[in-house]
Design a protein around this motif. Structure first.
Motif, short mmCIF file in Angstrom:
data_model
loop_
_atom_site.label_atom_id
_atom_site.label_comp_id
_atom_site.label_asym_id
_atom_site.label_seq_id
_atom_site.Cartn_x
_atom_site.Cartn_y
_atom_site.Cartn_z
N TRP A 111 0.86 -1.19 0.07
CA TRP A 111 0.07 0.02 -0.03
C TRP A 111 0.85 1.45 0.12
O TRP A 111 0.61 2.38 -0.74
CB TRP A 111 -0.90 0.05 1.30
CG TRP A 111 -1.93 0.95 1.08
CD1 TRP A 111 -1.92 2.27 1.79
CD2 TRP A 111 -3.14 0.99 0.37
NE1 TRP A 111 -2.80 2.91 1.65
CE2 TRP A 111 -3.71 2.25 0.48
CE3 TRP A 111 -3.73 0.24 -0.62
CZ2 TRP A 111 -5.20 2.68 0.07
CZ3 TRP A 111 -4.91 0.58 -1.02
CH2 TRP A 111 -5.56 1.78 -0.70
N ARG A 112 1.90 1.16 0.85
CA ARG A 112 2.72 2.46 0.83
C ARG A 112 3.56 2.67 -0.53
O ARG A 112 3.66 3.82 -0.92
CB ARG A 112 3.97 2.19 2.05
CG ARG A 112 4.89 3.01 2.33
CD ARG A 112 4.54 4.52 2.68
NE ARG A 112 5.54 5.34 2.59
CZ ARG A 112 6.18 5.82 3.72
NH1 ARG A 112 6.08 5.31 4.92
NH2 ARG A 112 7.06 6.87 3.47
N LEU A 113 3.75 1.52 -1.12
CA LEU A 113 4.61 1.82 -2.44
C LEU A 113 3.71 2.36 -3.26
O LEU A 113 4.07 3.12 -4.19
CB LEU A 113 5.20 0.47 -2.88
CG LEU A 113 6.33 -0.14 -2.21
CD1 LEU A 113 6.80 -1.76 -2.72
CD2 LEU A 113 7.72 0.75 -2.52
N CYS A 114 2.48 1.99 -3.37
CA CYS A 114 1.28 2.35 -4.35
C CYS A 114 1.33 3.88 -4.17
O CYS A 114 1.13 4.55 -5.39
CB CYS A 114 -0.01 1.71 -4.32
SG CYS A 114 0.32 -0.20 -5.13
N CYS A 115 1.17 4.12 -2.93
CA CYS A 115 0.79 5.81 -2.71
C CYS A 115 2.21 6.21 -3.05
O CYS A 115 1.85 7.64 -3.77
CB CYS A 115 0.44 5.94 -1.16
SG CYS A 115 -0.84 5.04 -0.73
N GLU A 116 3.18 6.11 -2.88
CA GLU A 116 4.41 6.62 -3.14
C GLU A 116 4.66 6.92 -4.79
O GLU A 116 5.00 7.99 -5.33
CB GLU A 116 5.70 6.06 -2.61
CG GLU A 116 6.11 6.17 -0.93
CD GLU A 116 6.05 7.51 -0.61
OE1 GLU A 116 6.59 8.32 -1.22
OE2 GLU A 116 5.73 7.86 0.38
N LEU A 117 4.28 5.75 -5.32
CA LEU A 117 4.38 5.61 -6.91
C LEU A 117 3.13 6.84 -7.54
O LEU A 117 3.69 7.35 -8.51
CB LEU A 117 4.01 4.32 -7.34
CG LEU A 117 4.10 4.20 -8.91
CD1 LEU A 117 5.34 4.55 -9.44
CD2 LEU A 117 3.49 2.80 -9.41
N MET A 118 2.04 6.68 -6.92
CA MET A 118 1.08 7.94 -7.28
C MET A 118 1.77 9.20 -7.34
O MET A 118 1.40 10.23 -7.82
CB MET A 118 -0.31 7.63 -6.64
CG MET A 118 -0.98 6.36 -7.10
SD MET A 118 -2.42 5.97 -6.36
CE MET A 118 -3.03 7.60 -5.89
N LEU A 119 2.21 9.53 -6.07
CA LEU A 119 2.84 10.83 -5.82
C LEU A 119 3.94 11.12 -6.69
O LEU A 119 3.97 12.35 -7.32
CB LEU A 119 3.42 10.94 -4.34
CG LEU A 119 2.41 10.91 -3.20
CD1 LEU A 119 3.01 10.77 -1.86
CD2 LEU A 119 1.53 12.21 -3.14
N ILE A 120 4.71 10.25 -7.00
CA ILE A 120 5.87 10.48 -7.98
C ILE A 120 5.26 10.65 -9.29
O ILE A 120 5.76 11.63 -10.07
CB ILE A 120 7.02 9.35 -7.87
CG1 ILE A 120 7.87 9.22 -6.86
CG2 ILE A 120 7.94 9.26 -9.35
CD1 ILE A 120 8.46 8.01 -6.56
N LEU A 121 4.43 9.90 -9.74
CA LEU A 121 3.87 10.21 -10.90
C LEU A 121 3.12 11.58 -11.21
O LEU A 121 3.10 12.20 -11.99
CB LEU A 121 2.61 9.07 -11.42
CG LEU A 121 3.41 7.69 -11.73
CD1 LEU A 121 2.00 6.66 -11.80
CD2 LEU A 121 4.31 7.76 -12.72
N PHE A 122 2.31 12.05 -10.03
CA PHE A 122 1.83 13.22 -9.89
C PHE A 122 2.73 14.29 -10.15
O PHE A 122 2.60 15.61 -10.91
CB PHE A 122 0.85 13.42 -8.91
CG PHE A 122 -0.61 12.82 -9.35
CD1 PHE A 122 -1.22 13.24 -10.37
CD2 PHE A 122 -1.05 11.82 -8.26
CE1 PHE A 122 -2.57 12.39 -10.55
CE2 PHE A 122 -2.12 11.15 -8.46
CZ PHE A 122 -2.99 11.54 -9.73
N ARG A 123 3.97 14.15 -9.53
CA ARG A 123 5.00 15.26 -9.54
C ARG A 123 5.71 15.40 -10.83
O ARG A 123 5.71 16.22 -11.36
CB ARG A 123 6.04 14.89 -8.50
CG ARG A 123 5.65 15.17 -7.22
CD ARG A 123 6.90 15.16 -6.28
NE ARG A 123 6.34 14.75 -4.92
CZ ARG A 123 6.99 14.03 -4.20
NH1 ARG A 123 7.86 13.21 -4.24
NH2 ARG A 123 6.38 13.71 -2.87
N ILE A 124 5.90 14.06 -11.62
CA ILE A 124 6.32 14.14 -13.16
C ILE A 124 5.13 15.00 -13.83
O ILE A 124 5.68 15.91 -14.77
CB ILE A 124 6.58 12.78 -13.42
CG1 ILE A 124 7.67 12.22 -12.86
CG2 ILE A 124 6.77 12.81 -14.88
CD1 ILE A 124 8.12 10.75 -13.25
#
Length: 81
Positions: free
Chosen positions: A43-56
């Protein structure tokens, strides 16, 4: 919210696993511990991935807006007589 759900579901499996007969109870307890540990990590990895994608996406949008706001022709257009 997802981590809390993983902890609640995992705890439920552990509690139910202690009341079940031995072979099935051990598997339920193992599944409960796995759900608490691996579920929280995933769950933590999915949330971090979403944050990274939105920053990009935000960075690319800023670059696009910067490129679109620059004038196309920067040559000297003064009238020469």
């Amino acid at each position: 919210i997802g981590v809390i759900a993983c902890i609640i579901i995992g705890s439920t499996y552990i509690i139910v696993g202690t009341t079940e007969p031995k072979p099935d109870g051990y598997w339920m307890m193992l599944f409960g511990f796995g759900n608490i540990i691996l579920g929280s990590i995933i769950w933590r990895l999915c949330c971090e991935l979403m944050l990274i994608l939105f920053r990009i996406y935000d960075q690319l949008t800023n670059i696009k807006n910067t490129l679109n706001s620059q004038p196309e022709n920067q040559l000297n257009t003064q009238n020469v007589e």
